[in-house]
Design an enzyme around this catalytic site. Structure first.
Site, PDB file in Angstrom:
ATOM      1  N   LYS A  79      26.913  36.833  -1.156  1.00  0.00           N
ATOM      2  CA  LYS A  79      26.765  36.996   0.291  1.00  0.00           C
ATOM      3  C   LYS A  79      27.497  38.272   0.697  1.00  0.00           C
ATOM      4  O   LYS A  79      28.591  38.555   0.182  1.00  0.00           O
ATOM      5  CB  LYS A  79      27.339  35.775   0.993  1.00  0.00           C
ATOM      6  CG  LYS A  79      27.145  35.749   2.496  1.00  0.00           C
ATOM      7  CD  LYS A  79      27.683  34.442   3.074  1.00  0.00           C
ATOM      8  CE  LYS A  79      27.528  34.368   4.574  1.00  0.00           C
ATOM      9  NZ  LYS A  79      28.008  33.077   5.122  1.00  0.00           N
ATOM     10  N   SER A 154      24.918  30.667   7.867  1.00  0.00           N
ATOM     11  CA  SER A 154      24.749  32.108   7.794  1.00  0.00           C
ATOM     12  C   SER A 154      24.442  32.608   6.382  1.00  0.00           C
ATOM     13  O   SER A 154      24.123  33.778   6.194  1.00  0.00           O
ATOM     14  CB  SER A 154      26.037  32.790   8.297  1.00  0.00           C
ATOM     15  OG  SER A 154      27.157  32.399   7.510  1.00  0.00           O
ATOM     16  N   SER A 178      27.729  26.764   6.675  1.00  0.00           N
ATOM     17  CA  SER A 178      26.909  27.919   6.316  1.00  0.00           C
ATOM     18  C   SER A 178      26.497  28.001   4.860  1.00  0.00           C
ATOM     19  O   SER A 178      25.737  28.887   4.477  1.00  0.00           O
ATOM     20  CB  SER A 178      27.632  29.216   6.712  1.00  0.00           C
ATOM     21  OG  SER A 178      27.710  29.332   8.107  1.00  0.00           O
TER      22      SER A 178
END
Length: 486
Positions: A79, A154, A178
């Site tokens: 990420k 996210s 997330s």
């Protein structure tokens, strides 16, 4: 069948017997990314040259009979809020569009020690603020099961890349769900460890008392291997827990006989899609057939979790993001009239609307005259929520419910309605506030879209969480189904 559908141990055996090379795995990943990323948009930065160089290095080591790490040769992704030395790290924001860090996050060093190959950085909601991956400053990520739908957020890029077969595994970060929510929407496994089990050093902070890094994989066994590689105390992280790290893979026995499971009535009540509820009840019947027992329990302060979370997380975000001022790194406004104009214009130009919204909410909550009414009250509610979990987990080994109340929703459906968007995390946020571990695993489908089952455990008892998840997975086939991407 994709190479990435093979179990980690099978791939390692093929590497050991020279049936495969690391270069084969990396080229397989690059080919899949090239074929599918135009449809889903999972990557922000693809490091083809670096991945090929690392693959060649590991192949030379393999040929010389050198020792192989836990994740040897496996293509992975990060990420884009985990800093990587020499590789662009944007946090999904225009503010950091050209930011290249000078050091690696601790988890990046740990993956390097385990000898995985980083393919690049994955798309995300800006500064991890969002639940649909539509808040990325670059482009939204699309769900591999249905490109008209969101992948969750996210960590949507991480979940979508694994679901699409682009990577063997990925790392995400979880603040209020997330990792787990996008894992549920994309039909993969997403594990949020106990707060403090995995170092946050080098993770660009959103809400420091909530953020936690964890793995996203296609099956539970792989999640156990990745957690084994990244868990552990880190002196560079003041919130890192100095606890003994067990052998997580040894916990995957398939035996859950006698396990006591609590099912919160609040997690199957109003707002939960009927098909999602039915998939969860079917899952509980699987656990019953394996010898586990379950009872309805209550987490009475669940209804206050979303409100408390957004006050606390936004307050911490307003403090953490104060460092982005246009002076030290990132966007800098041209020809400012004075220092205050530099701050104002740099932040106005660099941050997107959701980040600005949360900074404003957090600044208001921490301001003189409102601190006691909002921030302090939210901290008190957080204590009550943690107490709910403590009391239930004194009697039960695990808590089980849905990961998200509905399957993935349409792109654009909630982008102009932030309050509705926030409620998608109503079942994951309480877990984050309590700091306990939880995993989302596939448990079926609703209208052709994946449904996630959330298994919640006691602090630092990831072994029981993984044992239960693995037992369920071993007796179902939901995790074997793949999206029909061209």
């Amino acid at each position: 069948m994709s190479l990435f559908d093979l179990r980690l141990t099978d791939l390692h055996n093929k590497l050991a017997h020279r049936e495969l090379s690391v270069t084969d795995l990396v080229e397989h990943s690059l080919k899949r990314i090239q074929a599918t990323d135009g449809q889903i948009g999972a990557f922000l930065t693809l490091d083809e040259e670096g991945a090929r160089e690392e693959a060649a290095k590991l192949d030379r080591q393999l040929a010389s009979g050198g020792e192989r790490g836990l994740l040897f040769g496996l293509p992975s992704g990060l990420k884009d809020n985990m800093v990587t030395k020499g590789l662009r790290t944007t946090c999904g924001s225009k503010f950091l569009e050209n930011y290249v860090p000078v050091h690696d996050a601790t988890v990046v060093n740990k993956l390097r020690s385990a000898q995985s190959v980083t393919m690049g950085k994955l798309n995300m909601d800006e500064f991890a603020m969002g639940g649909s991956n539509e808040n990325s400053a670059y482009h939204p990520v699309r769900n591999p099961w249905d490109p008209t739908r969101v992948p969750g957020g996210s960590s949507g890029g991480s979940a979508a890349a694994v679901a699409a077969g682009q990577l063997y595994f990925a790392l995400g970060s979880d603040t209020g769900g997330s990792i787990r929510q996008p894992a549920a929407y994309c039909g993969v496994v997403g594990l949020k460890p106990t707060y403090g089990l995995v170092s946050r050093f080098g993770l660009v902070a959103f809400a420091s008392s909530l953020d936690q890094i964890g793995p996203i994989t296609k099956n539970v066994e792989d999640a156990a291997y990745v957690l084994q590689a990244i868990a552990g105390h880190d002196e560079l992280d003041s919130t890192s827990a100095n606890v003994e790290i067990p052998d997580y893979t040894a916990a995957l026995t398939g035996n859950v006989r006698g396990l006591r499971i609590g099912v919160p009535k609040e997690y199957l009540g109003q707002g939960v899609d009927p098909q999602v509820k039915e998939r969860v009840l079917e899952s509980l019947r699987v656990f019953e057939s394996l010898g586990a027992v379950w009872e309805e329990v209550s987490l009475p302060h669940t209804e206050y979790a979303v409100s408390a979370y957004y006050l606390l997380a936004s307050s911490e975000a307003s403090s953490n993001l104060a460092r982005f001022d246009g002076v030290r790194y990132g966007v800098r406004a041209e020809d400012p009239a004075n220092l205050m104009d530099l701050y104002r214009r740099s932040r106005s130009e660099g941050f997107g609307p959701e980040v600005k919204r949360r900074i404003m909410l957090g600044t208001y909550s921490l301001s003189s005259g409102y601190y006691d009414a909002y921030y302090k009250k939210a901290q008190q509610v957080r204590t009550l929520i943690k107490r709910d979990f403590d009391q239930v987990l004194e009697k039960y080994d695990l808590i089980i419910g849905p990961t998200a109340p509905t399957p993935a929703f349409q792109l654009g459906e909630q982008v102009d309605d932030p309050l509705t968007m926030y409620l998608n995390d109503i079942l994951t946020i309480p877990v984050s506030l309590a700091g306990v571990p939880a995993v989302s695993i596939p448990c079926g489908f609703a209208d052709g879209l994946p449904v996630g089952l959330q298994i919640i455990g006691k602090p630092f008892d990831e072994t029981t969480v993984l044992r239960a998840a693995h037992a369920f997975e071993s007796n179902t086939d939901h995790h074997t189904r793949r999206p029909a991407l061209s």
